[in-house]
Enzyme design. Structure first.
Site, mmCIF file in Angstrom:
data_model
loop_
_atom_site.group_PDB
_atom_site.id
_atom_site.type_symbol
_atom_site.label_atom_id
_atom_site.label_comp_id
_atom_site.label_asym_id
_atom_site.label_seq_id
_atom_site.Cartn_x
_atom_site.Cartn_y
_atom_site.Cartn_z
ATOM 1 N N ALA A 246 0.800 -1.225 0.000
ATOM 2 C CA ALA A 246 0.000 0.000 0.000
ATOM 3 C C ALA A 246 0.836 1.281 0.000
ATOM 4 O O ALA A 246 0.365 2.322 -0.467
ATOM 5 C CB ALA A 246 -0.932 -0.025 1.208
ATOM 6 N N THR B 90 0.159 5.507 -1.507
ATOM 7 C CA THR B 90 -0.235 6.624 -0.615
ATOM 8 C C THR B 90 -0.044 7.963 -1.327
ATOM 9 O O THR B 90 -0.850 8.877 -1.163
ATOM 10 C CB THR B 90 0.551 6.607 0.716
ATOM 11 O OG1 THR B 90 1.947 6.521 0.442
ATOM 12 C CG2 THR B 90 0.135 5.439 1.589
ATOM 13 N N ARG C 183 -1.622 0.084 7.843
ATOM 14 C CA ARG C 183 -1.089 0.022 9.208
ATOM 15 C C ARG C 183 -0.362 1.280 9.657
ATOM 16 O O ARG C 183 0.152 1.314 10.770
ATOM 17 C CB ARG C 183 -0.194 -1.230 9.349
ATOM 18 C CG ARG C 183 -1.003 -2.500 9.215
ATOM 19 C CD ARG C 183 -0.194 -3.770 9.225
ATOM 20 N NE ARG C 183 -1.092 -4.911 8.994
ATOM 21 C CZ ARG C 183 -1.545 -5.279 7.803
ATOM 22 N NH1 ARG C 183 -1.163 -4.637 6.709
ATOM 23 N NH2 ARG C 183 -2.386 -6.289 7.685
ATOM 24 N N ASP D 42 -5.696 -1.828 -6.168
ATOM 25 C CA ASP D 42 -6.228 -0.528 -6.610
ATOM 26 C C ASP D 42 -6.144 -0.277 -8.108
ATOM 27 O O ASP D 42 -6.556 0.784 -8.582
ATOM 28 C CB ASP D 42 -5.533 0.610 -5.850
ATOM 29 C CG ASP D 42 -3.998 0.567 -5.988
ATOM 30 O OD1 ASP D 42 -3.496 0.015 -6.987
ATOM 31 O OD2 ASP D 42 -3.322 1.103 -5.093
ATOM 32 N N HIS E 71 -3.324 -10.124 -4.374
ATOM 33 C CA HIS E 71 -4.602 -10.080 -3.638
ATOM 34 C C HIS E 71 -5.788 -9.717 -4.528
ATOM 35 O O HIS E 71 -6.837 -9.339 -4.024
ATOM 36 C CB HIS E 71 -4.490 -9.079 -2.467
ATOM 37 C CG HIS E 71 -3.584 -9.550 -1.365
ATOM 38 N ND1 HIS E 71 -3.027 -8.710 -0.430
ATOM 39 C CD2 HIS E 71 -3.134 -10.791 -1.053
ATOM 40 C CE1 HIS E 71 -2.273 -9.413 0.415
ATOM 41 N NE2 HIS E 71 -2.320 -10.668 0.055
ATOM 42 N N THR F 285 5.673 -1.720 1.869
ATOM 43 C CA THR F 285 4.853 -2.745 2.511
ATOM 44 C C THR F 285 5.443 -3.088 3.866
ATOM 45 O O THR F 285 6.668 -3.158 4.001
ATOM 46 C CB THR F 285 4.723 -4.036 1.668
ATOM 47 O OG1 THR F 285 4.137 -5.064 2.493
ATOM 48 C CG2 THR F 285 6.054 -4.529 1.118
HETATM 49 P P1 OAD Z 1 0.728 -1.663 5.316
HETATM 50 O O1 OAD Z 1 -0.145 -0.490 5.650
HETATM 51 O O2 OAD Z 1 0.802 -2.760 6.300
HETATM 52 O O3 OAD Z 1 2.218 -1.156 5.059
HETATM 53 C C1 OAD Z 1 2.497 -0.067 4.225
HETATM 54 C C2 OAD Z 1 3.933 0.364 4.478
HETATM 55 O O4 OAD Z 1 4.251 1.363 3.526
HETATM 56 C C3 OAD Z 1 4.165 0.945 5.869
HETATM 57 O O5 OAD Z 1 5.315 0.330 6.441
HETATM 58 C C4 OAD Z 1 4.424 2.439 5.593
HETATM 59 O O6 OAD Z 1 5.402 2.998 6.444
HETATM 60 C C5 OAD Z 1 4.962 2.398 4.174
HETATM 61 N N1 OAD Z 1 4.723 3.619 3.374
HETATM 62 C C6 OAD Z 1 3.592 4.377 3.282
HETATM 63 N N2 OAD Z 1 3.756 5.379 2.392
HETATM 64 C C7 OAD Z 1 5.037 5.277 1.920
HETATM 65 C C8 OAD Z 1 5.825 6.018 0.995
HETATM 66 N N3 OAD Z 1 5.351 7.098 0.341
HETATM 67 N N4 OAD Z 1 7.101 5.599 0.769
HETATM 68 C C9 OAD Z 1 7.612 4.525 1.423
HETATM 69 N N5 OAD Z 1 6.920 3.790 2.288
HETATM 70 C C10 OAD Z 1 5.646 4.150 2.545
HETATM 71 O O7 OAD Z 1 0.255 -2.168 3.863
HETATM 72 P P2 OAD Z 1 0.595 -3.556 3.143
HETATM 73 O O8 OAD Z 1 1.911 -4.082 3.578
HETATM 74 O O9 OAD Z 1 0.357 -3.358 1.700
HETATM 75 O O10 OAD Z 1 -4.650 -7.213 2.353
HETATM 76 O O11 OAD Z 1 -0.553 -4.474 3.725
HETATM 77 C C11 OAD Z 1 -0.664 -5.784 3.247
HETATM 78 C C12 OAD Z 1 -2.074 -6.258 3.181
HETATM 79 O O12 OAD Z 1 -2.744 -5.986 4.404
HETATM 80 C C13 OAD Z 1 -2.943 -5.575 2.144
HETATM 81 O O13 OAD Z 1 -2.778 -6.102 0.846
HETATM 82 C C14 OAD Z 1 -4.327 -5.854 2.649
HETATM 83 C C15 OAD Z 1 -4.130 -5.674 4.128
HETATM 84 O O14 OAD Z 1 -4.898 -6.524 4.897
HETATM 85 C C16 OAD Z 1 -5.871 -7.508 1.838
HETATM 86 O O15 OAD Z 1 -6.702 -6.659 1.597
HETATM 87 C C17 OAD Z 1 -6.064 -8.951 1.549
#
Ligand code: OAD
Length: 232
Positions: free
Chosen positions: A20, A24, A32, A99, A114, A181
């Site tokens: 994600a 952003t 998270r 997305d 996903h 992530t």
């Molecule tokens: P998370 O929200 O867990 O992690 C996103 C990470 O991106 C965090 O560590 C942030 O610090 C970092 N981040 C945000 N903006 C950033 C930027 N501009 N540059 C660098 N880093 C940035 O999201 P995911 O790991 O994608 O599943 O979450 C995994 C899964 O959890 C998703 O696919 C979803 C959710 O449950 C389902 O919907 C099945």
């Protein structure tokens, strides 16, 4: 020049493992972080389960429309640079994002681990319908069956095709780049176990990550990092 530019220049097959945090900057909150979906909705994992879809179809529909769909969002420099590597046949993107922004960026080798919110089908008859139809009604107009996005809900399994494509890409990679992530969701996080021994792993994330084995951590906004990266 970016300190890690040479790693990218020398690589033949890159795998980008993303989440994600790459979206952003396109205006889509992550899960998270402080502004993330799970911080605002303590029950979000339940709302994103098939059990909830069945027990409260209207609630599920409203939750998705209010929290997941950003139909006006556009790809940013992270999607665009990664897509450019795939167009050169130098990379595969394996993303947890649903997305559709990698598709909009024209990514050639892409695994939507996903699923994709913009692929909508009827659970009764299996027909796929345009997302616009779903965003105006949760029922299929032909048979009144329940429409749903083709995403992996919490009590569902990852598609075998996505797993096979991911494992093949991981085994072929000579550079793995984890971007935006938290790597807290399985089985996605276990893909790292399928890297060839000794392969360079680079992580670019706003907050430091804990990953198994050796890796290089770049704590940065990924839009800055990819903004500086030259694709060649
Ligand atoms: P998370 O929200 O867990 O992690 C996103 C990470 O991106 C965090 O560590 C942030 O610090 C970092 N981040 C945000 N903006 C950033 C930027 N501009 N540059 C660098 N880093 C940035 O999201 P995911 O790991 O994608 O599943 O979450 C995994 C899964 O959890 C998703 O696919 C979803 C959710 O449950 C389902 O919907 C099945």
């Amino acid at each position: 020049m970016l300190e890690q530019q040479a790693l990218f220049d020398q690589a033949h097959q890159i795998v980008f493992l993303t989440g994600a945090g790459v979206s952003t900057a396109s205006g889509i909150p992550d899960f998270r972080s402080a502004n993330g979906l799970y911080k605002q909705n303590q029950n979000a994992e339940y709302f994103l389960s098939h059990r909830y879809f069945q027990s409260d179809p209207e609630g599920f529909y409203q939750f998705c429309k209010d929290n997941l769909y950003f139909p006006d969002a556009k790809p940013n420099v992270i999607h665009e640079k990664q897509a450019a590597y795939t167009k050169l046949d130098k990379a595969t993107v394996i993303t947890q994002n649903i997305d559709n922004l990698y598709e909009l960026a024209g990514t050639k080798r892409l695994v939507d681990f996903h699923g994709n919110l913009f692929d909508v089908y009827c659970e009764k008859c299996g027909a796929h319908v345009p997302v616009e139809e779903y965003l105006t009604s949760r029922l299929h107009k032909l048979d009144q069956g329940p429409l749903r996005p083709n995403i992996v809900l919490y009590d569902e399994v990852i598609s075998q095709v996505a797993i096979n494509q991911s494992l093949a890409a991981m085994q072929a990679a000579d550079l793995i780049v984890v971007v935006g992530t938290s790597m807290k969701v399985y089985p996605f996080a276990s893909l790292l176990e399928y890297a060839k021994p000794g392969v360079k792993i680079l992580a670019v994330n706003q907050e430091p990550l804990e990953l198994p084995g050796n890796f290089e951590m770049v704590v940065a906004d990924a839009t800055d990092f990819f903004g500086q990266l030259e694709v060649r």
